[in-house]
Design a protein around this motif. Structure first.
Motif, PDB file in Angstrom:
ATOM      1  N   THR A  49       0.774  -1.227   0.022  1.00 23.22           N
ATOM      2  CA  THR A  49      -0.019   0.166  -0.059  1.00 23.22           C
ATOM      3  C   THR A  49       0.928   1.198   0.033  1.00 23.22           C
ATOM      4  O   THR A  49       0.562   2.305  -0.708  1.00 23.22           O
ATOM      5  N   GLN A  89      -7.926   0.305  -0.768  1.00 16.56           N
ATOM      6  CA  GLN A  89      -8.300  -0.714   0.040  1.00 16.56           C
ATOM      7  C   GLN A  89      -9.468  -0.820   0.685  1.00 16.56           C
ATOM      8  O   GLN A  89     -10.421  -1.742   0.790  1.00 16.56           O
ATOM      9  N   GLU A  90      -9.767   0.037   1.310  1.00 19.87           N
ATOM     10  CA  GLU A  90     -11.071   0.352   1.986  1.00 19.87           C
ATOM     11  C   GLU A  90     -12.169   1.126   0.912  1.00 19.87           C
ATOM     12  O   GLU A  90     -11.554   2.317   0.550  1.00 19.87           O
ATOM     13  N   ASP A  91     -13.243   0.642   0.958  1.00 14.97           N
ATOM     14  CA  ASP A  91     -14.352   1.281   0.008  1.00 14.97           C
ATOM     15  C   ASP A  91     -14.543   2.571   0.873  1.00 14.97           C
ATOM     16  O   ASP A  91     -14.939   2.721   1.957  1.00 14.97           O
ATOM     17  N   ASN A  92     -14.478   3.627  -0.005  1.00 17.82           N
ATOM     18  CA  ASN A  92     -14.827   5.091   0.804  1.00 17.82           C
ATOM     19  C   ASN A  92     -15.973   5.535  -0.123  1.00 17.82           C
ATOM     20  O   ASN A  92     -15.892   6.648  -0.399  1.00 17.82           O
ATOM     21  N   GLY A 143     -21.282  -6.351  -0.285  1.00 19.04           N
ATOM     22  CA  GLY A 143     -19.732  -6.138  -0.584  1.00 19.04           C
ATOM     23  C   GLY A 143     -19.154  -6.108  -2.140  1.00 19.04           C
ATOM     24  O   GLY A 143     -18.352  -5.411  -2.250  1.00 19.04           O
ATOM     25  N   ARG A 147     -17.629  -3.145  -4.157  1.00 17.18           N
ATOM     26  CA  ARG A 147     -16.420  -3.130  -4.930  1.00 17.18           C
ATOM     27  C   ARG A 147     -16.344  -2.824  -6.351  1.00 17.18           C
ATOM     28  O   ARG A 147     -15.564  -2.054  -6.776  1.00 17.18           O
ATOM     29  N   THR A 150     -16.684   0.776  -6.699  1.00 13.91           N
ATOM     30  CA  THR A 150     -15.366   1.436  -6.534  1.00 13.91           C
ATOM     31  C   THR A 150     -14.656   1.451  -7.585  1.00 13.91           C
ATOM     32  O   THR A 150     -14.040   2.344  -7.983  1.00 13.91           O
ATOM     33  N   THR A 169      -9.805  -8.306  -1.727  1.00 15.42           N
ATOM     34  CA  THR A 169      -9.940  -9.050  -0.354  1.00 15.42           C
ATOM     35  C   THR A 169     -11.450  -8.955   0.026  1.00 15.42           C
ATOM     36  O   THR A 169     -12.118  -8.036   0.174  1.00 15.42           O
TER      37      THR A 169
END
Ligand SMILES: Nc1ncnc2c1ncn2[C@@H]1O[C@H](COP(=O)(O)OP(=O)(O)OP(=O)(O)O)[C@@H](O)[C@H]1O
Length: 319
Positions: A49, A89-92, A143, A147, A150, A169
């Motif tokens: 990352t 990495q994290e959905d925002n 989820g 994704r 995103t 992930t």
């Protein structure tokens, strides 16, 4: 050489990232070529990352050079960002807004006019198979759908380079395969992909070239097949025997064994001549009365490469 240079979209030299005194990325060198899918493979905390964030201009370079689209990212971040899509990495996403609203707002950051933005949103929804969710509130999506949204959002500026941090992930196998399929399509259409992953299957399925990263360092790089050939050969012979008998079992077979791994009484021999190795070991087992509790000859994989390079298992496959 010149041809490779003109194809180079990202070039890192002695690239380093420190958080305080902690070196998260320890002077790495690599290049990403236009049109390829380039993977950063490593376990949690490897530094993937950190590298990705420096490339998309989100996190400052500590030292070394990092050129993106031929210009130093330190001075060109704003211009580079317009040509990059980012899937963090994290959905925002904004959970209270609809799918379409999320995309339109994002289009606004790139100053895409309303009419063009609406057209792109339609295209993206169709491409990501989200058209029937256009008006759904994001909070109500699964989820896997989030994704996909995103990823779709990252396409709004029609990026030349799409950076995806752990794109699958937490997804179930079906959702993961759907994402892989869409990413392949993007690559076919000419988008360069850079993804971080700790899924060996994902690295194998998608990536043309890989960097194997561990504790901030590059252990090796190459195509998945090159890496396997270089480190573990074609086949792995898994055996369970009393570990003290390994010497007798492998007598006269050393030249067939490229590398070996031992985990307690479990042994793995890597070889290019699996059948011949099995024959010789069986003969030794008979000769010395060695009990082989379990044996299996199988093709090698990237997990074997990782284990060989680090002595540790990635051990993260979720299927
Ligand atoms: N903002 C930060 N402050 C301090 N340390 C950090 C920070 N971000 C990352 N690190 C540390 O740097 C190292 C590399 O982290 P990084 O997130 O790049 O790894 P990664 O390979 O992407 O793993 P993950 O999949 O867990 O994100 C880790 O030890 C992490 O704890």
């Amino acid at each position: 050489m010149d041809e490779l240079k003109s194809r180079t979209i990202v070039a890192a030299q002695n690239l380093e990232k420190k958080f305080g005194d902690f070196p998260a990325v320890k002077g790495v060198n690599f290049e990403v070529y236009r049109g390829e899918c380039f993977g950063l493979l490593g376990p949690n905390g490897a530094g993937k990352t950190s590298i990705a964030k420096m490339i998309y201009g989100f996190s400052p370079v500590t030292s070394g050079t990092l050129e993106v689209f031929g210009a130093d990212i330190r001075v060109s971040a704003r211009k580079a960002k317009a040509r990059i899509g980012v899937v963090p990495q994290e959905d925002n996403l904004d959970p209270d807004l609809s799918v379409t609203e999320n995309l339109l707002i994002y289009a606004g950051y790139f100053k895409i006019n309303r009419q063009e933005a609406k057209k792109r949103v339609q295209d993206i929804l169709a491409f990501m198979e989200l058209s029937d969710k256009a008006d759904a509130v994001v909070d109500h999506l699964s989820g896997g759908l989030k994704r996909r949204l995103t990823i779709g959002r990252a396409l709004i500026n029609q990026p030349e380079l799409l950076i995806l941090d752990e794109p699958t992930t937490g997804l179930d196998p079906y959702a993961r395969h759907l994402v892989w399929q869409r990413l392949r399509k993007l690559k076919e259409a000419g988008t360069t992909l850079l993804l971080t992953t700790h899924y060996l299957e994902e690295a194998h399925q998608l990536c043309d070239r890989l960097l194997v990263i561990y504790r901030g360092e590059i252990l090796d790089h190459g195509t998945p097949l090159e890496l396997m050939k270089r480190h573990v050969g074609k086949e792995a012979l898994e055996l369970e025997i009393d570990s003290s008998l390994e010497g007798s079992l492998t007598e006269n077979s050393g030249e067939l064994i490229l590398a070996r791994q031992r985990l307690g009484d479990d042994l793995v021999f890597f070889t290019n001549e699996g059948e011949e190795l099995v024959r010789r070991l069986q003969a030794n087992a008979e000769r010395w009365g060695i009990m082989i509790h379990y044996s299996r000859l199988r093709p090698t994989n990237l997990e074997d490469v990782f284990l060989k390079l680090t002595g540790e298992s990635l051990g993260k496959e979720e299927e």
